[in-house]
Structure formats: structure tokens, C-alpha cells
Scaffold this active site. Structure first.
Site, PDB file in Angstrom:
ATOM      1  N   HIS A 263     -21.386   8.592  31.495  1.00  0.00           N
ATOM      2  CA  HIS A 263     -22.384   8.583  30.428  1.00  0.00           C
ATOM      3  C   HIS A 263     -23.422   7.477  30.677  1.00  0.00           C
ATOM      4  O   HIS A 263     -24.628   7.728  30.711  1.00  0.00           O
ATOM      5  CB  HIS A 263     -21.679   8.372  29.084  1.00  0.00           C
ATOM      6  CG  HIS A 263     -22.595   8.291  27.901  1.00  0.00           C
ATOM      7  ND1 HIS A 263     -22.747   9.330  27.019  1.00  0.00           N
ATOM      8  CD2 HIS A 263     -23.408   7.302  27.451  1.00  0.00           C
ATOM      9  CE1 HIS A 263     -23.619   8.991  26.082  1.00  0.00           C
ATOM     10  NE2 HIS A 263     -24.037   7.758  26.319  1.00  0.00           N
ATOM     11  N   GLU A 264     -22.942   6.252  30.864  1.00  0.00           N
ATOM     12  CA  GLU A 264     -23.871   5.129  31.033  1.00  0.00           C
ATOM     13  C   GLU A 264     -24.646   5.256  32.341  1.00  0.00           C
ATOM     14  O   GLU A 264     -25.818   4.891  32.409  1.00  0.00           O
ATOM     15  CB  GLU A 264     -23.125   3.792  30.958  1.00  0.00           C
ATOM     16  CG  GLU A 264     -22.368   3.542  29.636  1.00  0.00           C
ATOM     17  CD  GLU A 264     -23.225   3.685  28.374  1.00  0.00           C
ATOM     18  OE1 GLU A 264     -24.463   3.601  28.467  1.00  0.00           O
ATOM     19  OE2 GLU A 264     -22.635   3.905  27.292  1.00  0.00           O
ATOM     20  N   HIS A 267     -27.688   7.323  31.727  1.00  0.00           N
ATOM     21  CA  HIS A 267     -28.828   6.539  31.223  1.00  0.00           C
ATOM     22  C   HIS A 267     -29.514   5.824  32.392  1.00  0.00           C
ATOM     23  O   HIS A 267     -30.737   5.773  32.484  1.00  0.00           O
ATOM     24  CB  HIS A 267     -28.344   5.476  30.227  1.00  0.00           C
ATOM     25  CG  HIS A 267     -27.986   6.016  28.870  1.00  0.00           C
ATOM     26  ND1 HIS A 267     -28.885   6.665  28.074  1.00  0.00           N
ATOM     27  CD2 HIS A 267     -26.824   5.965  28.156  1.00  0.00           C
ATOM     28  CE1 HIS A 267     -28.295   6.998  26.915  1.00  0.00           C
ATOM     29  NE2 HIS A 267     -27.039   6.586  26.944  1.00  0.00           N
ATOM     30  N   GLU A 293     -30.557   9.984  25.591  1.00  0.00           N
ATOM     31  CA  GLU A 293     -29.201  10.445  25.319  1.00  0.00           C
ATOM     32  C   GLU A 293     -28.967  11.830  25.926  1.00  0.00           C
ATOM     33  O   GLU A 293     -27.835  12.167  26.280  1.00  0.00           O
ATOM     34  CB  GLU A 293     -28.978  10.446  23.805  1.00  0.00           C
ATOM     35  CG  GLU A 293     -27.543  10.440  23.358  1.00  0.00           C
ATOM     36  CD  GLU A 293     -26.748   9.188  23.734  1.00  0.00           C
ATOM     37  OE1 GLU A 293     -27.342   8.181  24.174  1.00  0.00           O
ATOM     38  OE2 GLU A 293     -25.524   9.237  23.603  1.00  0.00           O
TER      39      GLU A 293
HETATM   40 ZN    ZN Z   1     -25.703   6.853  25.329  1.00  0.00          ZN
END
Ligand code: ZN
Length: 499
Positions: A263-264, A267, A293
Site C-alpha cells: 500500500h505505502e 503511494h 489513495e
Molecule cells: Zn494510503
């Protein structure tokens, strides 16, 4: 081009102050010894003040006027025209709110955050209530600084530039109305998926090796990132090629770190894909929190929890955690990664029910700012919506209305960006599939760069040049629409749960 050059120099300073603040924040959350906290708060406040002073200055206003003349009727997509347009938007927003109101929101916010920590610990909403009432009161004054059609618009605009309540509300209500029956059907069906294999003993040292390997295998520039540990994982960019990814390791559950890292890193990939020309300008960012997101969630859920990606990961998992995962097969891993279970806590929610946690918060925020709900009525309203949307009974406020820090800090308008991210990811996934063909086959062949490059061309390189609605129209071929996401979730979880 004298004014443009001066504008670039001033924007560079504003950007440097912001990035230095991000670096101090990252350090505070990952490296700083606890006794550094008081000095760090002063340092962060100073950088914030210096940056705001420049951003709201008369000098910047004059430079923007002259630079606009120099830009003339250049293509609105050009670097110069975008720079002037976006910087003016930020300058105007910075000047609309009086400095003492801003300072008061920051001060009350940090007092309320500390009160929230204690109140959550004790599950005592009454102790938190006066703090939250003050914060809501200040945010109502904040809203009054802007022209708006709906009092929630200025709050939303802080995170989704240009987006209005009139656009977002029906969209998220359609998403909610599509998901409530899906979650109920999964609940009735039960079984189908089980994540027992991800629970047990997972030594942190081995998890750290896995996390490093997972990021190295993603199409993220070599030598441009590092991974550190923190309590609440986040990613921040100090520059396009200086990305800080953080995670948390739970020795009893592999899933906590594994998908948080992907997830990170999602980004970070967005930041890493920005056009280098945008560095040190207000354009050097994602289009909105929702777009940001969309990328973390696409890499985490659409790719990282997909059959093809997990099958490729399986040998490494078997090697690092032989006892727990040495003998599972790819299908078992896929089902373990995709359990849907209505729960009380947003941060632990799966990709389907997560949106219902957001729908609940969004509905309560609207009622608060439409003056249809008092702060004192929040716990009862929270519990009623938890029953209605998720079918769960909230046993205490700690696991209900007190679970998130956002409201204490005054971050109203933030929650919907999580679901907007899912909606955008669903649309981008559909558009990418239409362009590139079978995406699972590409992932199975290890062609993650192909996906990253498509996203780079459609989304990343634009940075903050376009408003999120404009970027959605260009990148996804239409306005924001929850149907692709709903269709993808029904198909995926319909198959897993035999609906
Ligand atoms: Zn996030």
C-alpha cells in the site's frame, strides 16, 4: 520571463520549507528519541509559519499577476500556465483564512488529540466531547471563510480540489447501497475464505526481509526509497527520488505488514512517477488525496491480493516462513488474502467492508455540518449506522466513535477520500485492462513495469496540474463512477464466496 523566474524561485522556497517539514515529521515518527518531542513541535511550528507567510504573501500575489501576463494564452496544460493557475489557487486559499483562526485550529487540534488518546483508552466519550465541540465550532468558522454551496464543500476541497458535496454524495451513496447487500450476502454464506495460515508466529526479522524484497520487486526507482518502522504506517516524499516508506510488524499476523508495505509503496510509486520538471513547485504532488489513495489501494488490493501476484510471491513466503507457509498452495494463499468479515475497526477492515466504515463517517460528517446532529449525539448515531451498514453491534465507544484520530485534529472531509480512492482505482483498472488486455496475465509474466508505465502516462506525470475531476475524465475516460468498482468486487467476492 523575469516574473516567471522569480515565481519559480519563491515556489522553490515554499516547497523546500514544506519538504523539510515532511522530513522532520518522518523523523519524529520513525527515528526521534521520545524526549525530542517538545523541541520537535516548535521546529515543525516554525517551518509551518515560515511556509504559510510566503504562501499567503502580497509578494506572491504580485508575482502571480505579472507571471500571468507573461504566460499569456499559452496552452493551459503547459508547465508555465499550470504553475500560475495552481499556485494562485493555493495562494487564494491560504489568504482566505485569518492567521489566528488557523493557529487556533492547530492549537485546539493538538490539545484535542491528546484528550482523544486518553478518552479512547478509557472508552469515555463524555471526556472527549467538549474538545470535539470546540474543534467542530472552529471548523464551522473555517468553513465561513469561503464561498460555498454546501457547508461541507470547503472541507472536501482541502483534500479533493474543486470537488463538491453535490458530486460526491450521490456517488458514495450509490457505492454504499451497492455494498450493503453484498456484505450481507457474504455474511449469510459464511465460509469460503479463511486466513488462519497468516496468523501464528512470524518472526519480525524475517518479515523485514520479506518487506524489503517485496518493495525491491515493485517498479520503484532503485536508490530512491527506504523502509522504516513506525506505529501508524505512512509514506512521504522528500523529493521525487527520495521516498520514505514506513510499516509496522505484527509478530502474530503476517498480513499487517505485508499488504501495508505494498500500500505505502503504491503511494511512493505515484510520487516517483511525477514529471521531474515539477520538482520544487506546487505541481509536484498527486492530483488529490483520492487519486493518491487510488494508487496505494490499486497496488495493495487489485495487484497485491490478486491470484497472479500472490502465486509469484508464494516461493518467497515458503522459504522465509517454512513452518507456517511452507506447504500451502496458491489458492489457499489467495483466499487467506481476501477474507471479507464485517468488523468494528476501520483500520482492520477488508477491501469490501472498508467502504461502509467510510460511508458511516461521511454520513455523520454531513449531518454535523448541516446542523442536523450535535456532537453529543455522535455515539448513538455511530452505533445505529454500524448496525444498519455493517450489521455489527458496537460494544463500547473505544471500538466505536472514538476509534479514529481524524476528527480530533479537525480533519473533516478527509474520510471520503479513502472511498474515492477505491472508486478511482476501479475505473483506472477497467481503463488499463481495456488498453493492455489481460492484466492478471501481465502480472503473472512479471510485467509490473508495463502497468506502472501506463499509470505513469495517464496519471502520475501530470502531478497536481489537473483537478481530480479533469484527471478522472482524461485518465478513466469519464466522470467518477462507482460501477466499475462495484462490478469488480461482486465478481471477485462472488467467486470466492460462491454467491
Ligand atoms: Zn494510503
Amino acid at each position: 520571463m523575469a516574473a516567471l523566474d522569480d515565481l519559480l524561485a519563491l515556489c522553490g522556497e515554499i516547497s523546500d520549507l514544506g519538504r523539510a517539514r515532511a522530513l522532520l515529521f518522518w523523523d519524529e515518527r520513525t527515528q526521534m528519541p521520545p524526549r525530542g518531542a517538545a523541541a520537535r513541535a516548535e521546529q515543525l511550528a516554525t517551518l509551518t509559519r515560515l511556509r504559510h507567510r510566503r504562501l499567503s504573501s502580497d509578494a506572491l500575489g504580485r508575482l502571480l499577476d505579472s507571471a500571468r501576463t507573461e504566460v499569456g494564452d499559452r496552452d493551459p496544460d503547459s508547465f508555465e500556465a499550470s504553475l500560475v493557475r495552481v499556485t494562485r489557487r493555493e495562494w487564494e486559499r491560504a489568504r482566505k483564512v485569518p492567521a489566528d483562526l488557523r493557529a487556533e485550529i492547530a492549537r485546539q487540534g493538538s490539545i484535542a488529540e491528546r484528550a482523544w488518546e486518553r478518552a479512547r483508552e478509557a472508552s469515555d466519550f463524555a471526556a472527549f466531547r467538549p474538545h470535539l465541540e470546540r474543534v467542530v465550532g472552529l471548523k464551522r468558522r473555517y468553513v465561513e471563510c469561503f464561498d460555498f454551496e454546501h457547508p461541507y464543500d470547503p472541507l472536501l476541497d482541502d483534500y479533493e480540489p474543486g470537488m463538491t458535496t453535490a458530486e460526491v454524495r450521490p456517488l458514495l451513496e450509490r457505492l454504499r447501497d451497492g455494498l450493503v447487500p453484498l456484505v450481507a450476502a457474504i455474511g449469510e454464506r459464511g465460509g469460503g475464505a479463511d486466513d488462519a495460515c497468516l496468523h501464528g508466529e512470524f518472526p519480525v526479522a524475517a518479515q523485514r526481509r520479506l518487506a524489503e524484497r517485496v518493495i525491491s520487486d515493485l517498479p520503484l526507482e532503485d536508490g530512491a526509497w527506504r523502509l522504516d518502522e513506525t506505529i501508524h504506517p505512512f509514506a512521504t516524499g522528500i523529493a521525487i527520488s527520495d521516498l520514505r516508506i514506513t510499516t509496522r510488524f505484527d509478530p502474530g499476523y503476517l498480513g499487517a505488514a505485508l499488504w501495508a508495505v505494498i500500500h505505502e509503496a503504491g503511494h511512493a510509486m505515484y510520487q516517483n512517477g511525477l514529471d521531474p520538471r515539477l520538482e520544487r513547485t506546487p505541481l509536484c504532488r498527486s492530483a488529490s488525496l483520492g487519486f493518491d489513495e487510488s494508487q496505494s489501494r490499486m497496488w495493495e488490493n487489485w495487484i497485491g491480493r490478486g491470484r497472479a501476484y500472490l502465486a509469484r510471491m508464494l516461493p518467497a513466503l515458503g522459504e522465509l516462513f517454512e513452518q507456517r507457509l511452507g506447504s500451502i498452495d496458491a489458492e489457499e494463499l489467495y483466499r487467506a488474502a481476501n477474507v471479507v468479515r464485517p468488523s468494528l475497526i476501520r483500520m482492520e477492515a477488508d477491501e469490501v467492508t472498508y467502504n461502509l466504515h467510510i460511508a458511516l463517517r461521511f454520513e455523520l460528517e454531513l449531518r454535523l455540518f448541516e446542523d442536523r446532529l450535535e456532537v453529543a449525539e455522535l455515539p448513538d448515531a455511530w452505533n445505529a449506522l454500524s448496525r444498519e451498514y455493517l450489521g455489527v453491534e458496537v460494544p463500547d465507544d473505544r471500538r466505536g466513535v472514538l476509534q479514529d484520530v481524524h476528527w480530533a485534529g479537525g480533519a473533516f472531509g478527509y474520510f471520503p477520500t479513502y472511498s474515492l480512492g477505491n472508486v478511482i482505482a476501479g475505473q483506472l483498472w477497467a481503463a488499463m485492462g481495456a488498453d493492455l488486455g489481460d492484466l492478471e496475465a501481465r502480472i503473472a509474466a512479471g510485467e509490473l513495469e508495463t502497468l506502472r508505465d501506463w499509470l505513469g502516462r495517464r496519471v502520475y506525470r501530470h502531478g497536481g496540474k489537473l483537478l481530480p475531476a479533469e484527471l478522472a475524465a482524461r485518465a478513466c475516460g469519464g466522470p467518477l463512477d462507482p460501477e466499475p468498482l462495484l462490478g469488480q468486487l461482486r465478481a471477485k467476492f462472488g467467486e470466492i464466496y460462491g454467491l
